[in-house]
Design a protein around this motif. Structure first.
Motif, PDB file in Angstrom:
ATOM      1  N   ALA A   1      12.800  29.371   5.378  1.00 10.58           N
ATOM      2  CA  ALA A   1      12.383  29.774   5.320  1.00 10.58           C
ATOM      3  C   ALA A   1      12.269  30.281   7.353  1.00 10.58           C
ATOM      4  O   ALA A   1      13.030  30.122   7.965  1.00 10.58           O
ATOM      5  N   VAL A   2      12.173  31.482   7.895  1.00 11.57           N
ATOM      6  CA  VAL A   2      12.716  32.720   8.980  1.00 11.57           C
ATOM      7  C   VAL A   2      11.980  32.899   9.424  1.00 11.57           C
ATOM      8  O   VAL A   2      12.092  33.011  10.701  1.00 11.57           O
TER       9      VAL A   2
ATOM     10  N   MET B   1      18.809  37.308   0.100  1.00  5.72           N
ATOM     11  CA  MET B   1      17.501  37.803  -0.586  1.00  5.72           C
ATOM     12  C   MET B   1      16.516  37.300   0.373  1.00  5.72           C
ATOM     13  O   MET B   1      16.043  36.441   0.314  1.00  5.72           O
ATOM     14  N   TYR B   2      15.319  38.669   0.821  1.00  5.90           N
ATOM     15  CA  TYR B   2      14.325  38.044   1.390  1.00  5.90           C
ATOM     16  C   TYR B   2      12.677  37.914   0.792  1.00  5.90           C
ATOM     17  O   TYR B   2      13.107  38.505  -0.407  1.00  5.90           O
ATOM     18  N   TYR B   3      12.259  36.647   0.596  1.00  3.02           N
ATOM     19  CA  TYR B   3      11.014  36.987  -0.503  1.00  3.02           C
ATOM     20  C   TYR B   3       9.638  36.749   0.702  1.00  3.02           C
ATOM     21  O   TYR B   3      10.045  35.858   1.772  1.00  3.02           O
ATOM     22  N   CYS B   4       9.013  37.374   0.369  1.00  4.92           N
ATOM     23  CA  CYS B   4       7.393  36.610   0.969  1.00  4.92           C
ATOM     24  C   CYS B   4       6.636  35.992   0.279  1.00  4.92           C
ATOM     25  O   CYS B   4       6.544  36.185  -0.853  1.00  4.92           O
ATOM     26  N   ALA B   5       6.408  35.193   0.877  1.00  3.93           N
ATOM     27  CA  ALA B   5       5.143  34.220   0.429  1.00  3.93           C
ATOM     28  C   ALA B   5       4.056  33.235   1.313  1.00  3.93           C
ATOM     29  O   ALA B   5       3.634  34.245   2.064  1.00  3.93           O
ATOM     30  N   ALA B   6       2.964  33.138   0.171  1.00  2.00           N
ATOM     31  CA  ALA B   6       1.751  33.607   0.488  1.00  2.00           C
ATOM     32  C   ALA B   6       1.341  31.281   0.399  1.00  2.00           C
ATOM     33  O   ALA B   6       1.553  30.659  -0.727  1.00  2.00           O
TER      34      ALA B   6
ATOM     35  N   ASN C   1       9.659  25.577   0.935  1.00  2.00           N
ATOM     36  CA  ASN C   1       9.523  26.110   0.300  1.00  2.00           C
ATOM     37  C   ASN C   1       7.878  25.823  -0.901  1.00  2.00           C
ATOM     38  O   ASN C   1       8.071  26.635  -1.697  1.00  2.00           O
ATOM     39  N   ARG C   2       7.071  24.731  -0.037  1.00  2.00           N
ATOM     40  CA  ARG C   2       5.656  24.644  -1.076  1.00  2.00           C
ATOM     41  C   ARG C   2       5.093  25.666  -0.588  1.00  2.00           C
ATOM     42  O   ARG C   2       4.197  25.742  -0.005  1.00  2.00           O
ATOM     43  N   TYR C   3       4.882  26.544  -1.227  1.00  2.00           N
ATOM     44  CA  TYR C   3       4.025  28.258  -1.571  1.00  2.00           C
ATOM     45  C   TYR C   3       3.506  27.964  -2.779  1.00  2.00           C
ATOM     46  O   TYR C   3       4.350  27.862  -3.163  1.00  2.00           O
ATOM     47  N   ASN C   4       2.504  28.669  -2.438  1.00  2.00           N
ATOM     48  CA  ASN C   4       1.778  29.260  -3.647  1.00  2.00           C
ATOM     49  C   ASN C   4       1.795  30.547  -4.647  1.00  2.00           C
ATOM     50  O   ASN C   4       2.098  30.313  -5.935  1.00  2.00           O
TER      51      ASN C   4
END
Length: 120
Positions: A47-48, A91-96, A105-108
């Motif tokens: 996470a950044v 690689m950049y990821y969006c997460a919610a 990284n325990r995102y839904n």
């Protein structure tokens, strides 16, 4: 179910800037923590930047250079990246995530990612 779609990645030289966008298929305003993660080849996803109820937090490696923001009217999350370094290549990821933010990284929900490449 929330779908996340990132855009805005690309190739830049060191010192340059990029703005990543993430559009959600549903309103994520006050119910979700929104975050940007990145994963470089051979490394773990990290996470950044985190955004929750208007509060933000950043990884030490990007603090002062990256800014996370949200536009609830557009169901959008942004990551403004300035003073980019070659080590920001990933690689950049969006997460919610339902509820409060965490660094793990325990995102839904996750987007498909957008590549950022910074050359020296």
């Amino acid at each position: 179910q929330v779908q996340l779609v990132e855009s805005g990645g690309g190739s830049v030289q060191a010192g340059g800037s990029l703005r990543l966008s993430c559009v959600a298929s549903a309103y994520t305003g006050n119910s979700f923590c929104m975050a940007w993660f990145r994963q470089a080849p051979g490394k773990q996803r990290e996470a950044v930047a985190l955004f929750y109820h208007g509060s933000t937090d950043y990884a030490s490696s990007v603090r002062g250079r990256f800014t996370i923001s949200q536009d609830n009217a557009k169901n959008a999350l942004y990551l403004q990246m300035n003073s980019l370094k070659p080590e920001d290549t990933a690689m950049y990821y969006c997460a919610a995530r339902y509820g409060s933010c965490i660094w793990a990284n325990r995102y839904n929900y996750w987007g498909q990612g957008t590549q950022v490449t910074v050359s020296s």
